[in-house]
Design an enzyme around this catalytic site. Structure first.
Site, PDB file in Angstrom:
ATOM      1  N   GLY A  28      -1.060  -2.928  -2.316  1.00  7.74           N
ATOM      2  CA  GLY A  28      -1.210  -1.986  -3.424  1.00  7.74           C
ATOM      3  C   GLY A  28      -1.401  -2.702  -4.745  1.00  7.74           C
ATOM      4  O   GLY A  28      -2.268  -2.335  -5.562  1.00  7.74           O
ATOM      5  N   GLU A  47       4.870 -11.628  -9.698  1.00 10.98           N
ATOM      6  CA  GLU A  47       5.117 -11.776  -8.255  1.00 10.98           C
ATOM      7  C   GLU A  47       6.311 -12.703  -8.034  1.00 10.98           C
ATOM      8  O   GLU A  47       6.324 -13.843  -8.485  1.00 10.98           O
ATOM      9  CB  GLU A  47       3.864 -12.325  -7.555  1.00 10.98           C
ATOM     10  CG  GLU A  47       4.064 -12.743  -6.114  1.00 10.98           C
ATOM     11  CD  GLU A  47       4.691 -11.672  -5.227  1.00 10.98           C
ATOM     12  OE1 GLU A  47       4.137 -10.564  -5.133  1.00 10.98           O
ATOM     13  OE2 GLU A  47       5.754 -11.953  -4.609  1.00 10.98           O
ATOM     14  N   GLY A  98       2.523  -9.248   1.571  1.00 16.41           N
ATOM     15  CA  GLY A  98       2.608  -9.358   3.020  1.00 16.41           C
ATOM     16  C   GLY A  98       1.353  -9.924   3.663  1.00 16.41           C
ATOM     17  O   GLY A  98       1.357 -10.272   4.849  1.00 16.41           O
ATOM     18  N   ALA A 103      -0.490  -9.956  10.350  1.00 13.97           N
ATOM     19  CA  ALA A 103      -1.298 -10.331  11.509  1.00 13.97           C
ATOM     20  C   ALA A 103      -2.745  -9.847  11.370  1.00 13.97           C
ATOM     21  O   ALA A 103      -3.516  -9.949  12.322  1.00 13.97           O
ATOM     22  CB  ALA A 103      -0.667  -9.764  12.772  1.00 13.97           C
ATOM     23  N   VAL A 245      12.646  -2.550 -16.394  1.00 15.04           N
ATOM     24  CA  VAL A 245      11.483  -1.915 -17.035  1.00 15.04           C
ATOM     25  C   VAL A 245      12.046  -0.740 -17.831  1.00 15.04           C
ATOM     26  O   VAL A 245      12.792   0.067 -17.275  1.00 15.04           O
ATOM     27  CB  VAL A 245      10.482  -1.367 -15.988  1.00 15.04           C
ATOM     28  CG1 VAL A 245       9.312  -0.670 -16.684  1.00 15.04           C
ATOM     29  CG2 VAL A 245       9.989  -2.461 -15.059  1.00 15.04           C
ATOM     30  N   HIS A 485       6.916  -2.618   9.502  1.00 13.34           N
ATOM     31  CA  HIS A 485       6.133  -1.553   8.875  1.00 13.34           C
ATOM     32  C   HIS A 485       7.040  -0.508   8.259  1.00 13.34           C
ATOM     33  O   HIS A 485       7.096   0.620   8.738  1.00 13.34           O
ATOM     34  CB  HIS A 485       5.234  -0.883   9.921  1.00 13.34           C
ATOM     35  CG  HIS A 485       4.249  -1.827  10.542  1.00 13.34           C
ATOM     36  ND1 HIS A 485       3.727  -1.630  11.793  1.00 13.34           N
ATOM     37  CD2 HIS A 485       3.706  -2.966  10.077  1.00 13.34           C
ATOM     38  CE1 HIS A 485       2.881  -2.620  12.072  1.00 13.34           C
ATOM     39  NE2 HIS A 485       2.859  -3.443  11.053  1.00 13.34           N
ATOM     40  N   GLY A 518       3.462   0.654  -0.014  1.00 13.06           N
ATOM     41  CA  GLY A 518       3.831   1.412   1.181  1.00 13.06           C
ATOM     42  C   GLY A 518       4.840   2.511   0.911  1.00 13.06           C
ATOM     43  O   GLY A 518       4.993   3.422   1.743  1.00 13.06           O
TER      44      GLY A 518
HETATM   45  C1  FAD Z   1       5.108 -10.646  10.382  1.00 15.72           C
HETATM   46  C2  FAD Z   1       4.398  -9.437   9.861  1.00 15.72           C
HETATM   47  C3  FAD Z   1       3.183  -9.051  10.416  1.00 15.72           C
HETATM   48  C4  FAD Z   1       2.509  -7.921   9.935  1.00 15.72           C
HETATM   49  N1  FAD Z   1       1.305  -7.594  10.478  1.00 15.72           N
HETATM   50  C5  FAD Z   1       0.641  -6.512  10.001  1.00 15.72           C
HETATM   51  C6  FAD Z   1      -0.639  -6.170  10.510  1.00 15.72           C
HETATM   52  O1  FAD Z   1      -1.199  -6.844  11.372  1.00 15.72           O
HETATM   53  N2  FAD Z   1      -1.256  -5.079   9.992  1.00 15.72           N
HETATM   54  C7  FAD Z   1      -0.682  -4.309   9.025  1.00 15.72           C
HETATM   55  O2  FAD Z   1      -1.290  -3.318   8.623  1.00 15.72           O
HETATM   56  N3  FAD Z   1       0.512  -4.616   8.528  1.00 15.72           N
HETATM   57  C8  FAD Z   1       1.189  -5.703   8.978  1.00 15.72           C
HETATM   58  N4  FAD Z   1       2.399  -6.027   8.446  1.00 15.72           N
HETATM   59  C9  FAD Z   1       2.968  -5.160   7.408  1.00 15.72           C
HETATM   60  C10 FAD Z   1       2.348  -5.454   6.049  1.00 15.72           C
HETATM   61  O3  FAD Z   1       2.598  -6.790   5.687  1.00 15.72           O
HETATM   62  C11 FAD Z   1       2.942  -4.492   5.023  1.00 15.72           C
HETATM   63  O4  FAD Z   1       2.796  -3.177   5.476  1.00 15.72           O
HETATM   64  C12 FAD Z   1       2.227  -4.618   3.682  1.00 15.72           C
HETATM   65  O5  FAD Z   1       2.275  -5.949   3.229  1.00 15.72           O
HETATM   66  C13 FAD Z   1       2.874  -3.691   2.665  1.00 15.72           C
HETATM   67  O6  FAD Z   1       2.064  -3.716   1.506  1.00 15.72           O
HETATM   68  P1  FAD Z   1       2.666  -3.335   0.098  1.00 15.72           P
HETATM   69  O7  FAD Z   1       1.544  -3.262  -0.867  1.00 15.72           O
HETATM   70  O8  FAD Z   1       3.535  -2.147   0.258  1.00 15.72           O
HETATM   71  O9  FAD Z   1       3.659  -4.534  -0.328  1.00 15.72           O
HETATM   72  P2  FAD Z   1       3.727  -6.059   0.062  1.00 15.72           P
HETATM   73  O10 FAD Z   1       2.469  -6.542   0.649  1.00 15.72           O
HETATM   74  O11 FAD Z   1       4.981  -6.257   0.840  1.00 15.72           O
HETATM   75  O12 FAD Z   1       3.881  -6.769  -1.357  1.00 15.72           O
HETATM   76  C14 FAD Z   1       4.945  -6.534  -2.216  1.00 15.72           C
HETATM   77  C15 FAD Z   1       5.146  -7.780  -3.061  1.00 15.72           C
HETATM   78  O13 FAD Z   1       6.020  -7.463  -4.140  1.00 15.72           O
HETATM   79  C16 FAD Z   1       6.851  -8.571  -4.397  1.00 15.72           C
HETATM   80  N5  FAD Z   1       8.053  -8.102  -5.085  1.00 15.72           N
HETATM   81  C17 FAD Z   1       9.059  -7.359  -4.575  1.00 15.72           C
HETATM   82  N6  FAD Z   1       9.979  -7.094  -5.541  1.00 15.72           N
HETATM   83  C18 FAD Z   1       9.520  -7.684  -6.671  1.00 15.72           C
HETATM   84  C19 FAD Z   1      10.032  -7.768  -7.995  1.00 15.72           C
HETATM   85  N7  FAD Z   1      11.167  -7.163  -8.362  1.00 15.72           N
HETATM   86  N8  FAD Z   1       9.337  -8.495  -8.901  1.00 15.72           N
HETATM   87  C20 FAD Z   1       8.163  -9.106  -8.557  1.00 15.72           C
HETATM   88  N9  FAD Z   1       7.640  -9.058  -7.310  1.00 15.72           N
HETATM   89  C21 FAD Z   1       8.313  -8.337  -6.383  1.00 15.72           C
HETATM   90  C22 FAD Z   1       7.111  -9.152  -3.029  1.00 15.72           C
HETATM   91  O14 FAD Z   1       7.463 -10.530  -3.150  1.00 15.72           O
HETATM   92  C23 FAD Z   1       5.792  -8.939  -2.323  1.00 15.72           C
HETATM   93  O15 FAD Z   1       4.970 -10.087  -2.414  1.00 15.72           O
HETATM   94  C24 FAD Z   1       3.081  -7.158   8.895  1.00 15.72           C
HETATM   95  C25 FAD Z   1       4.288  -7.550   8.328  1.00 15.72           C
HETATM   96  C26 FAD Z   1       4.951  -8.679   8.787  1.00 15.72           C
HETATM   97  C27 FAD Z   1       6.252  -9.078   8.158  1.00 15.72           C
END
Ligand code: FAD
Ligand code: SF4
Length: 569
Positions: A28, A47, A98, A103, A245, A485, A518
């Site tokens: 996102g 980050e 993530g 994967a 914030v 997830h 998410g």
């Molecule tokens: C081992 C593994 C395999 C996966 N494989 C798949 C796959 O094949 N396909 C799939 O669709 N999904 C997969 N996922 C799930 C996927 O990674 C997540 O659904 C996705 O990354 C979520 O996206 P997001 O935008 O919600 O946040 P994220 O991608 O989790 O990013 C959030 C970021 O915010 C940062 N953050 C958190 N709090 C703070 C703060 N207070 N200040 C600054 N930064 C902060 C975190 O460090 C992180 O980098 C997998 C997850 C794991 C762990």
């Protein structure tokens, strides 16, 4: 994709450090950063995790300090596990969120997900979402997997055995792959963005995607959205955790902008506290990270208007992690891409073949012999009995499957997901074991850890391959499912009585404040969620006006009509 650098200079207000601060750089957050920069805004991305390169990524998971994230213990990797009473959550933490550890499986959920949950009827989802999925797919570089490894062939064989062979499919992955049958490892100038992106190398099928790709083949966010956002002038602050914030000048709805406070996430003592000002904020810290932050901000009365629905409708994708270990396997089961194929054993139950790269054996320490039956003390007793019986009957074999070395080479993880409704709630309270401050906790009905069809399939797989079916220790001992997830908690809804953001992802109660991660997903998707998170963020950003036209007055509306209005890209 030619980049128009910093259009819309007229909107730039020197009073503020940035126009937008994006919290978190996952799916996102990366979309938000790029699309806002493209619209001419000055964007900062904060980050918490580190920035990674192929040279700094770990070779195997034994390199714990580069893999696991526990900065206070000196572990500064990109992968984290958090334990709650109802669920064990695996998630990423890095520049690129993530995507560094994921994967790369990117699947669209069935259309029926738009007809369940609090987002139902809020937009013409079925007709609107395809174009956002297409934009997300183009940016992430989705392709059908051309590399089937031994684990995928075994999955197909077991699927045939249970009558699900026709459902076998190659996953859609975000990997730069050579044509089927051609060797990988060749480097090309940017193949995705008309020369604006970085050079890339084709996949060699080493199975290492979840340890971070050291070959430049995986389309992580730092190679697409974030790369292009930085080219447009976006500043990324790695190892920077947002801790507060609040609206500027005491104006409750944030219409005069916000103050964002950060600390250094990887230092032990000197936290390097910093303060930034901005007109708008995008929370993109993942379902867990955004809940952590929003609960804290509501409790501190910095953002008291946040809906009391915060934390409700938190979901795990109804997941169960099983495995089959084949001691002495003739073939190297770690070969291929991390998730190369999948099947549907019934209408609701989806299973994917997952692998870790050779030598990355540490996850085996979370696995044990699969035990059926209803969760609870009786199952724990049965598990103990089975374990003792196995040790007595086949001591050598049993010790071999329980010891970690060689696990990735001899193991297929079976990731089982169900698109069935199951809900948890996250709340903010003092843990009994550490009552000095509040933190996230789970409550509600337990999500089933036991998916009978999935267990039966693992046993068939084991029988056919001469392996042993395994499951996660927390699932057996504590009836706690594991998931990578987690979704929801700040769900899209008609009003603040039903959810936390509106269908443009605007936080109810505040101006120019959004949630794009998410946490906004309002239904169980039943497939890996990152593509949907990306597409929803693309959609939300499409409604934000270009910097040159903004009046900084964007706020959530309750009870909107289903028709969406004037997307600008
Ligand atoms: C081992 C593994 C395999 C996966 N494989 C798949 C796959 O094949 N396909 C799939 O669709 N999904 C997969 N996922 C799930 C996927 O990674 C997540 O659904 C996705 O990354 C979520 O996206 P997001 O935008 O919600 O946040 P994220 O991608 O989790 O990013 C959030 C970021 O915010 C940062 N953050 C958190 N709090 C703070 C703060 N207070 N200040 C600054 N930064 C902060 C975190 O460090 C992180 O980098 C997998 C997850 C794991 C762990
Ligand atoms: S299989 Fe190996 S080369 Fe291919 S994307 Fe995954 S880590 Fe990179």
């Amino acid at each position: 994709m030619a980049a128009k650098v910093n259009a819309g200079l007229a909107s730039r207000d020197p009073e503020f450090d940035f126009d937008f601060v994006v919290v978190g750089s996952g799916f996102g957050g990366s979309v938000a950063a790029y699309r806002l920069a493209e619209k001419g805004y000055r964007v900062a991305v904060m980050e918490m995790g580190r920035r990674w390169t192929p040279e700094t990524l770990p070779r195997t998971s034994w390199s714990l300090h580069r893999w696991f994230w526990r900065p206070k213990l000196g572990l500064r990797g990109f992968f984290n596990i958090r334990y709650f009473r109802h669920v064990t959550i695996l998630h990423g933490c890095a520049v690129g969120g993530g995507s560094i550890t994921y994967a790369t499986t990117l699947l669209r959920p069935p259309d029926k997900v738009w007809q369940s949950g609090s987002w139902t009827g809020l937009a013409a989802w079925e007709s609107e979402m395809p174009r956002h999925y297409e934009a997300a797919g183009r940016m992430l570089g989705i392709t059908e997997n051309t590399i089937l490894g031994p684990a995928d062939h075994l999955l197909r064989k077991a699927a045939n055995e249970v009558g699900a062979g026709a459902t076998f499919y190659r996953t859609s992955v975000a990997i730069f792959q050579a044509a089927e049958g051609e060797p990988g490892g060749n480097t090309f100038p940017d193949p995705f963005f008309g020369g604006d992106g970085p050079a890339r190398t084709t996949c060699i099928g080493c199975g290492g995607c979840m340890m971070g790709c050291r070959h430049g083949a995986k389309n992580t966010l730092d190679l697409n959205y974030l790369y292009l956002a930085e080219k447009q002038g976006t500043r990324i602050f790695p190892e920077t955790k947002v801790v507060d914030v609040k609206p500027l000048d005491g104006i409750a709805d944030g219409s005069q902008g916000y103050e964002v406070r950060t600390v250094r996430s990887t230092s032990w003592f000197a936290t390097e506290a910093r303060r930034f000002t901005c007109r708008g904020v995008v929370f993109s810290a993942s379902a867990l990270g955004t809940l952590d932050l929003l609960f804290h901000l509501k409790e501190k009365a910095y953002l008291p208007r946040i809906s009391s629905q915060l934390g409700k409708h938190f979901r795990t994708n109804s997941e169960s992690l099983l495995a089959v270990r084949i001691p002495g396997s003739q073939e190297d089961l770690s070969k291929g891409v991390a998730i190369g194929s999948g099947i549907y054993v019934d209408e609701h139950t989806h299973i994917e073949a997952v692998r870790y790269p050779r030598g990355s054996d540490t996850m085996s320490m979370l696995t044990t012999i699969l035990t059926g039956g209803v969760p609870g003390p009786a199952r724990v007793a049965l598990w103990l009995r089975n374990l003792v019986a196995a040790l007595v009957r086949h001591p050598f074999r049993t010790l071999r499957i329980l010891q970690p070395f060689g696990w990735a080479r001899e193991n297929v993880v079976l990731l089982c997901m169900q698109a069935l409704e199951s809900n948890l709630e996250m709340c903010w309270r003092r843990p009994w074991f550490w009552p000095f401050h509040k933190s996230l906790a789970s409550r509600g009905q337990k999500v089933p850890t036991y998916i009978p069809r999935a267990n039966a399939f693992a046993e068939t797989f084991a029988r056919l391959t001469g392996g042993t079916a395994m499951s996660m220790i927390p699932e057996i001992l504590f009836n706690i499912p594991g998931t990578a997830h987690c979704l929801g908690g700040c769900v899209i809804a008609h009003s603040r009585e039903q959810g936390v953001v509106d269908h443009h992802n605007r936080l109810f109660g505040y101006k120019n404040m959004y949630v794009c991660d998410g946490s906004v997903v309002a239904a169980n998707l039943g497939v890996n969620p990152s593509l949907t998170i990306t597409a929803l963020a693309e959609r939300a950003m499409s409604f934000i006006r270009p910097a040159s036209e903004t009046d900084w007055n964007d706020s959530a509306e309750s009870h909107e009509s289903a028709a969406s209005t004037n997307p600008t890209h």
